[in-house]
Design an enzyme around this catalytic site. Sequence first.
Site, PDB file in Angstrom:
ATOM      1  CB  SER A  90      -0.902   0.030   1.481  1.00 12.75           C
ATOM      2  OG  SER A  90      -1.879   1.000   1.328  1.00 12.75           O
ATOM      3  CG  HIS A  94       0.522  12.984   0.974  1.00 13.30           C
ATOM      4  ND1 HIS A  94      -0.858  13.205   0.624  1.00 13.30           N
ATOM      5  CD2 HIS A  94       0.359  11.905   1.858  1.00 13.30           C
ATOM      6  CE1 HIS A  94      -1.751  12.621   1.167  1.00 13.30           C
ATOM      7  NE2 HIS A  94      -0.945  11.717   1.991  1.00 13.30           N
ATOM      8  CG  HIS A 104      -4.648   4.775  -2.474  1.00  9.72           C
ATOM      9  ND1 HIS A 104      -5.600   4.110  -2.821  1.00  9.72           N
ATOM     10  CD2 HIS A 104      -4.179   4.019  -1.170  1.00  9.72           C
ATOM     11  CE1 HIS A 104      -5.786   3.080  -2.255  1.00  9.72           C
ATOM     12  NE2 HIS A 104      -4.989   2.783  -1.325  1.00  9.72           N
ATOM     13  CB  VAL A 107      -1.911  -4.960  -5.109  1.00  8.25           C
ATOM     14  CG1 VAL A 107      -2.376  -4.085  -6.416  1.00  8.25           C
ATOM     15  CG2 VAL A 107      -0.484  -4.510  -5.098  1.00  8.25           C
ATOM     16  CG  HIS A 143      -9.169   7.945 -15.332  1.00  3.32           C
ATOM     17  ND1 HIS A 143     -10.123   7.344 -14.631  1.00  3.32           N
ATOM     18  CD2 HIS A 143      -8.792   9.341 -14.554  1.00  3.32           C
ATOM     19  CE1 HIS A 143     -10.313   7.896 -13.509  1.00  3.32           C
ATOM     20  NE2 HIS A 143      -9.695   9.168 -13.574  1.00  3.32           N
ATOM     21  CG  HIS A 173     -18.374  13.043   5.982  1.00  4.00           C
ATOM     22  ND1 HIS A 173     -17.526  12.195   5.600  1.00  4.00           N
ATOM     23  CD2 HIS A 173     -17.313  14.076   6.162  1.00  4.00           C
ATOM     24  CE1 HIS A 173     -16.225  12.323   5.633  1.00  4.00           C
ATOM     25  NE2 HIS A 173     -16.159  13.526   6.014  1.00  4.00           N
ATOM     26  N   GLY A 256      -5.357  -5.480  15.440  1.00  2.56           N
ATOM     27  CA  GLY A 256      -4.305  -5.049  16.196  1.00  2.56           C
ATOM     28  C   GLY A 256      -2.994  -4.692  15.407  1.00  2.56           C
ATOM     29  N   GLY A 257      -2.995  -4.099  14.285  1.00  2.00           N
ATOM     30  CA  GLY A 257      -1.864  -3.785  13.309  1.00  2.00           C
ATOM     31  C   GLY A 257      -1.147  -2.771  13.914  1.00  2.00           C
TER      32      GLY A 257
END
Length: 298
Positions: A90, A94, A104, A107, A143, A173, A256-257
């Site tokens: 992952s 930035h 981002h 896989v 894309h 939201h 619990g990572g």
Amino acid sequence: MDSTAVRKFLIGLQDTIVARMEQIDGMKFIRDSWDRPEGGGGCCCILEGGNVLERGGVAFSHVMGDRLPPSATAHRPELAGSRWEAMGVSLVLHPRNPYAPATHMNVRMFMANKPGGKTAFWFGGGMDLTPYYGFNEDAVHFHQTCKNSLAPFGAHFHPKFKKWCDEYFFLKHRNEPRGSGGIFFDDLSEPDFDTCFAIQQSVANHFLPAYAPVLERRKDTPYGERERDFQLYRRGRYVEFNLVIDRGTIFGLQSGGRTESILLSMPPLVKWRYNWQPEQGTAEAELYEKFLVPKDWV
């Protein structure tokens, strides 16, 4: 069905992406290896305060446990209590320059041993682009490369995975997308393990061709305080999505990572403003009007 080949691919993928970003930035990532007491571990590659990347994280993890956490069994109650393993790469990048979009990519693969000895598996992942100042050519290139990654497997995959991305990376939201989209998929287990793994590999291998040219094109664009201020404001949406919505973050915390690894996607600087709206006719307004809307770029 063997996770060894997946692990080997993911470790190589991490090394390839880190090397390319170091080439662009000119500074080295720090490698931080870690072990998980409950089983497994990983390696986080971090660059903070770079020449091009204000913060970048490329993380590999391979963890396992005796009982799947609630976030993983919400849609699969039959797997409750199963032994499991999860592995993936992952990343979030930035850039310092507000004209260079954040990105981002992820896989991953899950395997769970059902009662009775049967093994369930699924693959997931994707990539997306989060511009602060939009450019048509950047969006089209990104894309198109996403579409190319899926083309060998059938014409139906790209529209399906693009729509999935548009719907997933959406802040309910705020009633707005996080960025200008890309592709996203999860729970992929058909038609078989080898095909799903091949799709994952193709998506992952197309990340650098999709993003690196955009970063190189925008990284030296002149900017001022106005652009920087807007970038930090829009980064707030990134934080909100990751903490409120993202399934990967929720799974990592529930299982619990390692918190530092789970939250490496956070931008280093961010700000919020009360009820702020862009002025009509500005580049900031154009982002909302043209790039923070689902559309067919290719």
